[in-house]
Design an enzyme around this catalytic site. Structure first.
Site, PDB file in Angstrom:
ATOM      1  N   ASP A   1      -6.652  -0.578  -1.689  1.00 37.67           N
ATOM      2  CA  ASP A   1      -5.581   0.427  -1.758  1.00 37.67           C
ATOM      3  C   ASP A   1      -4.197  -0.206  -1.911  1.00 37.67           C
ATOM      4  O   ASP A   1      -3.186   0.467  -1.699  1.00 37.67           O
ATOM      5  CB  ASP A   1      -5.620   1.346  -0.529  1.00 37.67           C
ATOM      6  CG  ASP A   1      -5.467   0.587   0.781  1.00 37.67           C
ATOM      7  OD1 ASP A   1      -5.297  -0.647   0.752  1.00 37.67           O
ATOM      8  OD2 ASP A   1      -5.518   1.227   1.843  1.00 37.67           O
ATOM      9  N   ASP A   2      -4.153  -1.495  -2.260  1.00 35.03           N
ATOM     10  CA  ASP A   2      -2.855  -2.177  -2.386  1.00 35.03           C
ATOM     11  C   ASP A   2      -2.463  -2.376  -3.837  1.00 35.03           C
ATOM     12  O   ASP A   2      -3.250  -2.879  -4.647  1.00 35.03           O
ATOM     13  CB  ASP A   2      -2.918  -3.544  -1.691  1.00 35.03           C
ATOM     14  CG  ASP A   2      -3.059  -3.373  -0.201  1.00 35.03           C
ATOM     15  OD1 ASP A   2      -2.056  -3.080   0.445  1.00 35.03           O
ATOM     16  OD2 ASP A   2      -4.198  -3.484   0.301  1.00 35.03           O
TER      17      ASP A   2
ATOM     18  N   ASN B   1      16.566  -8.073   0.186  1.00 36.72           N
ATOM     19  CA  ASN B   1      15.251  -8.481  -0.302  1.00 36.72           C
ATOM     20  C   ASN B   1      14.165  -7.790   0.505  1.00 36.72           C
ATOM     21  O   ASN B   1      14.459  -7.160   1.522  1.00 36.72           O
ATOM     22  CB  ASN B   1      15.097 -10.014  -0.343  1.00 36.72           C
ATOM     23  CG  ASN B   1      15.017 -10.635   1.021  1.00 36.72           C
ATOM     24  OD1 ASN B   1      14.201 -10.234   1.841  1.00 36.72           O
ATOM     25  ND2 ASN B   1      15.867 -11.615   1.277  1.00 36.72           N
TER      26      ASN B   1
ATOM     27  N   GLN C   1       3.048   4.323   2.709  1.00 38.33           N
ATOM     28  CA  GLN C   1       2.814   3.832   4.075  1.00 38.33           C
ATOM     29  C   GLN C   1       3.410   2.454   4.383  1.00 38.33           C
ATOM     30  O   GLN C   1       3.802   2.197   5.515  1.00 38.33           O
ATOM     31  CB  GLN C   1       1.319   3.863   4.447  1.00 38.33           C
ATOM     32  CG  GLN C   1       0.475   2.735   3.884  1.00 38.33           C
ATOM     33  CD  GLN C   1      -0.891   2.634   4.578  1.00 38.33           C
ATOM     34  OE1 GLN C   1      -1.555   3.618   4.843  1.00 38.33           O
ATOM     35  NE2 GLN C   1      -1.311   1.416   4.865  1.00 38.33           N
TER      36      GLN C   1
ATOM     37  N   LYS D   1      -3.074  -2.442   7.692  1.00 40.81           N
ATOM     38  CA  LYS D   1      -3.218  -3.892   7.816  1.00 40.81           C
ATOM     39  C   LYS D   1      -2.299  -4.596   6.808  1.00 40.81           C
ATOM     40  O   LYS D   1      -1.883  -4.009   5.822  1.00 40.81           O
ATOM     41  CB  LYS D   1      -4.687  -4.223   7.571  1.00 40.81           C
ATOM     42  CG  LYS D   1      -5.332  -5.172   8.536  1.00 40.81           C
ATOM     43  CD  LYS D   1      -4.944  -5.029   9.959  1.00 40.81           C
ATOM     44  CE  LYS D   1      -5.386  -6.220  10.781  1.00 40.81           C
ATOM     45  NZ  LYS D   1      -4.738  -6.264  12.084  1.00 40.81           N
ATOM     46  N   ASP D   2      -2.031  -5.886   7.054  1.00 42.14           N
ATOM     47  CA  ASP D   2      -1.071  -6.618   6.214  1.00 42.14           C
ATOM     48  C   ASP D   2      -1.571  -6.801   4.781  1.00 42.14           C
ATOM     49  O   ASP D   2      -0.797  -6.789   3.845  1.00 42.14           O
ATOM     50  CB  ASP D   2      -0.806  -8.001   6.808  1.00 42.14           C
ATOM     51  CG  ASP D   2      -0.531  -7.925   8.290  1.00 42.14           C
ATOM     52  OD1 ASP D   2       0.133  -6.958   8.700  1.00 42.14           O
ATOM     53  OD2 ASP D   2      -0.988  -8.811   9.035  1.00 42.14           O
ATOM     54  N   ASP D   3      -2.886  -7.048   4.647  1.00 42.67           N
ATOM     55  CA  ASP D   3      -3.490  -7.209   3.326  1.00 42.67           C
ATOM     56  C   ASP D   3      -2.714  -8.243   2.502  1.00 42.67           C
ATOM     57  O   ASP D   3      -2.011  -7.904   1.533  1.00 42.67           O
ATOM     58  CB  ASP D   3      -3.580  -5.846   2.610  1.00 42.67           C
ATOM     59  CG  ASP D   3      -4.379  -4.854   3.439  1.00 42.67           C
ATOM     60  OD1 ASP D   3      -5.166  -5.303   4.292  1.00 42.67           O
ATOM     61  OD2 ASP D   3      -4.202  -3.650   3.252  1.00 42.67           O
TER      62      ASP D   3
ATOM     63  N   ASP E   1       0.887  -1.165   0.000  1.00 47.05           N
ATOM     64  CA  ASP E   1       0.000   0.000   0.000  1.00 47.05           C
ATOM     65  C   ASP E   1       0.920   1.208   0.000  1.00 47.05           C
ATOM     66  O   ASP E   1       1.611   1.465   0.982  1.00 47.05           O
ATOM     67  CB  ASP E   1      -0.881  -0.049   1.260  1.00 47.05           C
ATOM     68  CG  ASP E   1      -1.765   1.190   1.389  1.00 47.05           C
ATOM     69  OD1 ASP E   1      -1.572   2.150   0.625  1.00 47.05           O
ATOM     70  OD2 ASP E   1      -2.638   1.179   2.279  1.00 47.05           O
TER      71      ASP E   1
ATOM     72  N   ARG F   1      -9.745   0.492  11.017  1.00 46.57           N
ATOM     73  CA  ARG F   1      -8.570   0.698  11.872  1.00 46.57           C
ATOM     74  C   ARG F   1      -7.895  -0.618  12.265  1.00 46.57           C
ATOM     75  O   ARG F   1      -7.244  -0.704  13.301  1.00 46.57           O
ATOM     76  CB  ARG F   1      -8.933   1.533  13.109  1.00 46.57           C
ATOM     77  CG  ARG F   1      -9.386   2.923  12.714  1.00 46.57           C
ATOM     78  CD  ARG F   1      -9.774   3.829  13.849  1.00 46.57           C
ATOM     79  NE  ARG F   1     -10.357   5.056  13.310  1.00 46.57           N
ATOM     80  CZ  ARG F   1      -9.651   6.134  12.915  1.00 46.57           C
ATOM     81  NH1 ARG F   1      -8.367   6.147  13.054  1.00 46.57           N
ATOM     82  NH2 ARG F   1     -10.260   7.181  12.403  1.00 46.57           N
TER      83      ARG F   1
ATOM     84  N   GLN G   1      -5.364 -27.817 -10.446  1.00 47.87           N
ATOM     85  CA  GLN G   1      -5.585 -28.916 -11.429  1.00 47.87           C
ATOM     86  C   GLN G   1      -4.469 -29.975 -11.342  1.00 47.87           C
ATOM     87  O   GLN G   1      -3.428 -29.745 -10.737  1.00 47.87           O
ATOM     88  CB  GLN G   1      -5.693 -28.385 -12.860  1.00 47.87           C
ATOM     89  CG  GLN G   1      -6.744 -27.302 -13.065  1.00 47.87           C
ATOM     90  CD  GLN G   1      -8.196 -27.742 -12.871  1.00 47.87           C
ATOM     91  OE1 GLN G   1      -9.041 -26.969 -12.497  1.00 47.87           O
ATOM     92  NE2 GLN G   1      -8.480 -29.012 -13.116  1.00 47.87           N
TER      93      GLN G   1
ATOM     94  N   TYR H   1       0.958   0.411  14.721  1.00 50.80           N
ATOM     95  CA  TYR H   1       0.020   0.200  13.622  1.00 50.80           C
ATOM     96  C   TYR H   1       0.353   1.098  12.446  1.00 50.80           C
ATOM     97  O   TYR H   1       0.429   2.308  12.599  1.00 50.80           O
ATOM     98  CB  TYR H   1      -1.414   0.477  14.082  1.00 50.80           C
ATOM     99  CG  TYR H   1      -2.412   0.270  12.977  1.00 50.80           C
ATOM    100  CD1 TYR H   1      -2.622  -1.002  12.459  1.00 50.80           C
ATOM    101  CD2 TYR H   1      -3.135   1.325  12.436  1.00 50.80           C
ATOM    102  CE1 TYR H   1      -3.530  -1.211  11.436  1.00 50.80           C
ATOM    103  CE2 TYR H   1      -4.050   1.139  11.413  1.00 50.80           C
ATOM    104  CZ  TYR H   1      -4.239  -0.145  10.924  1.00 50.80           C
ATOM    105  OH  TYR H   1      -5.138  -0.356   9.905  1.00 50.80           O
TER     106      TYR H   1
HETATM  107  C1  F6R Z   1      -7.599  -0.418   7.921  1.00 47.62           C
HETATM  108  C2  F6R Z   1      -7.351   0.894   7.351  1.00 47.62           C
HETATM  109  C3  F6R Z   1      -8.253   2.029   7.690  1.00 47.62           C
HETATM  110  C4  F6R Z   1      -7.522   3.081   8.525  1.00 47.62           C
HETATM  111  C5  F6R Z   1      -8.463   4.258   8.880  1.00 47.62           C
HETATM  112  C6  F6R Z   1      -7.718   5.397   9.570  1.00 47.62           C
HETATM  113  O1  F6R Z   1      -6.630  -1.327   7.494  1.00 47.62           O
HETATM  114  O2  F6R Z   1      -6.399   1.103   6.632  1.00 47.62           O
HETATM  115  O3  F6R Z   1      -9.419   1.592   8.333  1.00 47.62           O
HETATM  116  O4  F6R Z   1      -7.004   2.511   9.698  1.00 47.62           O
HETATM  117  O5  F6R Z   1      -9.045   4.798   7.713  1.00 47.62           O
HETATM  118  O6  F6R Z   1      -6.671   5.758   8.737  1.00 47.62           O
HETATM  119  P1  F6R Z   1      -5.612   6.924   9.044  1.00 47.62           P
HETATM  120  O7  F6R Z   1      -5.060   6.650  10.417  1.00 47.62           O
HETATM  121  O8  F6R Z   1      -4.612   6.794   7.949  1.00 47.62           O
HETATM  122  O9  F6R Z   1      -6.374   8.215   8.994  1.00 47.62           O
HETATM  123 MG    MG Z   2      -4.066   2.177   3.069  1.00 50.86          MG
HETATM  124 MG    MG Z   3      -4.797  -2.142   1.989  1.00 56.88          MG
END
Ligand code: F6R
Ligand code: MG
Ligand code: MG
Length: 365
Positions: free
Chosen positions: A52-53, A104, A94, A231-233, A11, A265, A241, A228
């Site tokens: 968003d990734d 790597n 981010q 997320k890892d996504d 992301d 979040r 097959q 934080y």
């Molecule tokens: C979850 C995620 C969103 C953000 C939330 C607050 O993985 O990415 O839910 O945690 O939108 O985002 P910030 O702290 O960037 O404003």
């Molecule tokens: Mg994001």
């Molecule tokens: Mg993401």
């Protein structure tokens, strides 16, 4: 012919908020892939997104953990971050947690699923990508694909799958790994992988031949960053097959929108909704979490495809159910089990609130 398939994602900025990728980011990533392909470093590539990734799917012959391939991905993410900064996208760069590339991308923020394979006569590959959830979200689906005969009838009636698969499980808190053989060790296996925030299925192998069947990304961003940062996504590559589950058996686990951690979040449980790529736009309460699946046939490393596997209408019920589960879970607001237990939450104000109220806590007696 030995081919390495590398799926590397990050992301590097969201549009709008954390809900989607900007088309200019995808265009920039494609531009970065052109020269390496013309120069013969990459056999082929496919650039896509899940929410968003930014997702880079690359085929080459440099093997796993190749410095040159990982650096290509890292530099692509840097170039795209620059575009994200110009557009003032949200959270530009981010997931790039290291100041400089060193060897790597492991431990540097981007997610990585990689496998070197001997390409079969027909090599069917499904690449899963998820947004707004954690590494570990693949545990239940991989278990169903490779160990559950109620999902994969091939385990019962196909001779080439009847001896089962082995699971490589990583304990990401202790930095250890262990192998389990299915079917005879499934009860032991489930003790661990039923707790996906700590134990993750890293890889699955065919027990007859030992060949790789699936590989997933297991990086935990919060463990790398110590806080934080999103997320890892995660991503996951599954071969299909022949000696492996059929396409329908590989996709079947996603017909039920299982509960995963993530969503708003990174601190909530919510349904994992299977969607087509254009619908990977987690918007409601920054969710619910999404999973996409791209199918390819490999032809001497060329990525023939993709087919957007969850675009099929037979996943409509899973999506409807996911929306109902989302309503139901949301009704709990800030209460568990919608909100994650304290120790699993990515965000918490508990220490500050505790400190403020310390003196007002008195003994129950
Ligand atoms: C979850 C995620 C969103 C953000 C939330 C607050 O993985 O990415 O839910 O945690 O939108 O985002 P910030 O702290 O960037 O404003
Ligand atoms: Mg994001
Ligand atoms: Mg993401």
């Amino acid at each position: 012919m030995k081919i390495t398939l590398s799926v590397i994602k990050a992301d590097i900025g969201g549009y709008v908020g954390h809900s989607e990728s900007h088309p200019d980011i995808l265009a920039e990533a494609k531009t970065c892939m052109v020269k390496p392909k013309n120069d013969g470093l990459l056999i082929d590539y496919h650039v896509t997104k899940c929410g968003d990734d930014l997702q880079l799917v690359m085929t080459h012959q440099q093997g796993e953990d190749s410095e040159i391939i990982h650096k290509l991905a890292w530099d692509t993410f840097l170039g795209c971050t620059e575009v994200a900064r110009q557009l003032k996208l949200h959270g530009a760069g981010q997931d790039l947690l290291a100041d400089a590339f060193s060897g790597n991308v492991r431990g540097m923020g981007p997610g990585l699923a990689e496998m070197e394979i001997e390409e079969r006569g027909a090599e069917t590959i499904i690449i899963f990508m998820a947004d707004k959830t954690s590494s570990g979200a693949w545990n239940l689906p991989l278990y169903k694909m490779f160990a559950d005969p109620f999902n994969t009838i091939g385990l019962v009636i196909a001779e080439n799958m009847h001896h089962g698969f082995s699971f490589e499980v990583h304990d990401i808190k202790m930095g250890k790994k262990i192998f389990f053989n299915a079917p005879e060790e499934i009860y032991d296996l489930l003790v661990f992988i039923g707790a996906p925030s700590r134990f993750m299925v890293k890889a699955v192998r065919h027990r007859g031949s030992g060949t790789i069947a699936a590989a997933s990304s297991t990086q935990r961003l919060s463990l790398i960053a110590g806080r934080y940062v999103g997320k890892d996504d995660p991503v996951c590559i599954v071969r299909s097959q022949g000696d492996f589950p059929a396409v329908g058996e590989v996709l079947e686990p996603f017909s039920v929108p299982i509960l995963v951690e993530g969503w708003m979040r990174g601190s909530h449980n919510g349904p994992l909704m299977p969607v087509a790529i254009p619908d990977s736009t987690p918007t409601r309460f920054d969710g619910p979490p999404r999973v996409t699946a791209l199918g390819f046939q490999l032809a001497a490393g060329k990525l023939v495809g993709p087919r957007d596997m969850f675009a099929d209408i037979s996943f409509d019920n899973a999506r409807r159910q996911a929306k109902d589960v989302a309503d139901y879970m949301r009704a709990h607001g800030p209460f568990e089990p919608h909100r994650l237990p304290l120790e699993e939450m990515e965000y918490t104000t508990m220490p500050q609130v505790m400190k403020k109220l310390e003196k007002r806590f008195t003994s129950i007696g």
